[in-house]
Design an enzyme around this catalytic site. Structure first.
Site, PDB file in Angstrom:
ATOM      1  N   ASP A  90       5.283   3.893  16.493  1.00 29.46           N
ATOM      2  CA  ASP A  90       6.255   4.983  16.605  1.00 29.46           C
ATOM      3  C   ASP A  90       6.059   5.805  17.868  1.00 29.46           C
ATOM      4  O   ASP A  90       6.996   6.013  18.639  1.00 29.46           O
ATOM      5  CB  ASP A  90       6.174   5.902  15.379  1.00 29.46           C
ATOM      6  N   ARG A  96      -1.627  20.045  10.510  1.00 27.94           N
ATOM      7  CA  ARG A  96      -0.527  20.219  11.458  1.00 27.94           C
ATOM      8  C   ARG A  96      -0.641  21.478  12.319  1.00 27.94           C
ATOM      9  O   ARG A  96      -0.299  21.436  13.503  1.00 27.94           O
ATOM     10  CB  ARG A  96       0.817  20.191  10.730  1.00 27.94           C
ATOM     11  N   ASP A 113       6.623  17.401   8.026  1.00 30.46           N
ATOM     12  CA  ASP A 113       5.819  17.563   9.239  1.00 30.46           C
ATOM     13  C   ASP A 113       6.616  18.098  10.413  1.00 30.46           C
ATOM     14  O   ASP A 113       6.094  18.841  11.245  1.00 30.46           O
ATOM     15  CB  ASP A 113       5.148  16.242   9.612  1.00 30.46           C
ATOM     16  N   SER A 131       3.048   4.113   4.404  1.00 27.92           N
ATOM     17  CA  SER A 131       2.921   5.066   5.500  1.00 27.92           C
ATOM     18  C   SER A 131       1.711   5.932   5.179  1.00 27.92           C
ATOM     19  O   SER A 131       1.659   6.575   4.125  1.00 27.92           O
ATOM     20  CB  SER A 131       4.181   5.928   5.595  1.00 27.92           C
TER      21      SER A 131
END
Length: 402
Positions: A16, A96, A125, A179
């Protein structure tokens, strides 16, 4: 965003973000700076450097942030006993704000006008990264490719990689159907068969823990030492925050501790099924509540419990850098000044069992009052009668009216 000539990309080196790197160069005709963080995900991050260099990147940041992550983010969160929707220990959420912080700092260092991330437009996210970035630098620009491009499937990403000569490891091999996101606090799994909330997760999916039924038949005992609400030693050995978490992940995982399978409510509005392994966090939460039970005043403890769901939601939804979270943290940290002592726990087949707690300096447990034996006048039981009558007064009045 035609004024953007440099952007800092949160870069993992995977499919990605490698596609995003090239897409940014083509779409925005800008220079890309990559930032790769080691948060204890258990995978080598250095290969991201070679990958970025092969794609023409000149400014590459690869940083070991494990201690900062544990000390300044995970440990403060556990002082609050934060848990989202009664189950989730916020492993992805708490990582994050640190990534957002470094993205903004690197942008300032390198003169970049924007930051970019690989979060999709469906998830939490994107909110966490961007609220953090805007909170730390109101003038920063954010590029979220998943909200702009049409590469909305893995096959389209692979095709783009082929067209632009982007190397993709294991492109022809077997790929995990999940994932995954990992750091010192947890590893998460989404997608694949987990998209059916009735389907049981495959045993082969789990990476950090053994199944409780196959865990050792002999329990493991640990003694955790606390100072101001933080674990500072295990079994008498002083450890840094990151070392504490690494050690607990290993030992608790070996005892089948930390697995979780939940359906949670995402901030964007949809429900999502995910599985998590959080061995260290499971132990830390249980043990911290145990030492607080001995050292915190009743009303302080109850007030913390009332505020905790709000605090946990702030972290889950991306408001770590918001003034209300900082205000709550100040209060939480103040409550931890007396949270000192030791907790002894037993780890056995998926269970964290508290078997002892003590505090030489801050225990509020008075054995002379709590005893079932003769208390030698430390507590006059006759006083309870008036206490009960006064508290029953309103109930008696209401009862007469009925």
């Amino acid at each position: 965003m035609s004024d953007i000539n440099k952007v800092v990309l949160a870069y993992s080196g995977g499919l990605d973000t490698s596609v995003i790197l090239k897409w940014l160069q083509d779409k925005y005709q800008c220079e890309v700076v990559t930032f790769t963080a080691d948060l204890g995900q258990g995978e080598e991050v250095e290969p991201a450097r070679a990958k970025a260099q092969s794609l023409g990147i000149k400014e590459i940041y690869i940083e070991d942030l494990r201690e900062e992550f544990a000390r300044d983010f995970v440990f403060p969160m556990f002082r609050a006993n934060a848990i989202y929707e009664g189950e989730y220990l916020l492993g992805t959420s708490i990582a994050r704000p640190l990534i957002a912080k470094r993205l903004v700092e690197i942008a300032a260092q390198t003169g970049a006008q924007a930051v970019s991330h690989g979060a999709t437009g469906k998830g939490n996210d994107q909110v966490r990264f961007e609220l953090g970035a805007y909170g730390l630098n109101p003038n920063i620009k954010v590029i979220a490719p998943w909200r702009e491009w049409d590469l909305l499937s893995r096959q389209k990403l692979l095709d783009y990689a082929d067209q632009h000569g982007i190397p993709v490891e294991m492109k022809q091999g077997k790929k995990s159907p999940y994932s995954m996101d990992a750091n010192l606090l947890h590893i998460s799994y989404e997608g694949g068969i987990l998209e059916d909330p009735w389907a049981e997760a495959e045993e082969s999916m789990w990476r950090w823990s053994v199944a409780p039924e196959t865990a050792p038949d002999k329990p493991t005992y640990l003694e955790l030492t606390y100072e101001k609400g933080d674990i500072v030693a295990i079994n008498g050995e002083t450890m840094s925050p990151a070392t504490v978490m690494s050690y607990l992940n290993k030992v608790a995982g070996e005892n089948g501790i930390g697995r979780l399978d939940i359906v949670e409510n995402r901030y964007v509005g949809m429900k999502s099924r995910g599985c998590y392994e959080t061995p260290a966090g499971t132990v830390m939460l249980r043990a911290h509540r145990a030492i607080e039970s001995l050292t915190l005043d009743r009303e302080v403890a109850h007030l913390k419990d009332e505020l905790m769901p709000r605090y946990a939601s702030l972290i889950y939804n991306g408001y770590w850098w918001a003034p209300e979270r900082k205000m709550m943290q100040t209060m939480i940290d103040a409550s931890q000044q007396t949270v000192n002592g030791d907790v002894r726990i037993k780890l056995y087949k998926g269970n964290v069992i508290v078997v002892g707690r003590r505090s030489a300096t801050d225990s509020l447990f008075d054995e002379s009052m709590a005893t079932f034996e003769d208390d030698a006048g430390a507590y006059d039981q006759k006083d309870a009668e008036g206490f009960i009558k006064l508290n029953a007064l309103r109930l008696k009045i209401a009862g007469k009216k009925r």
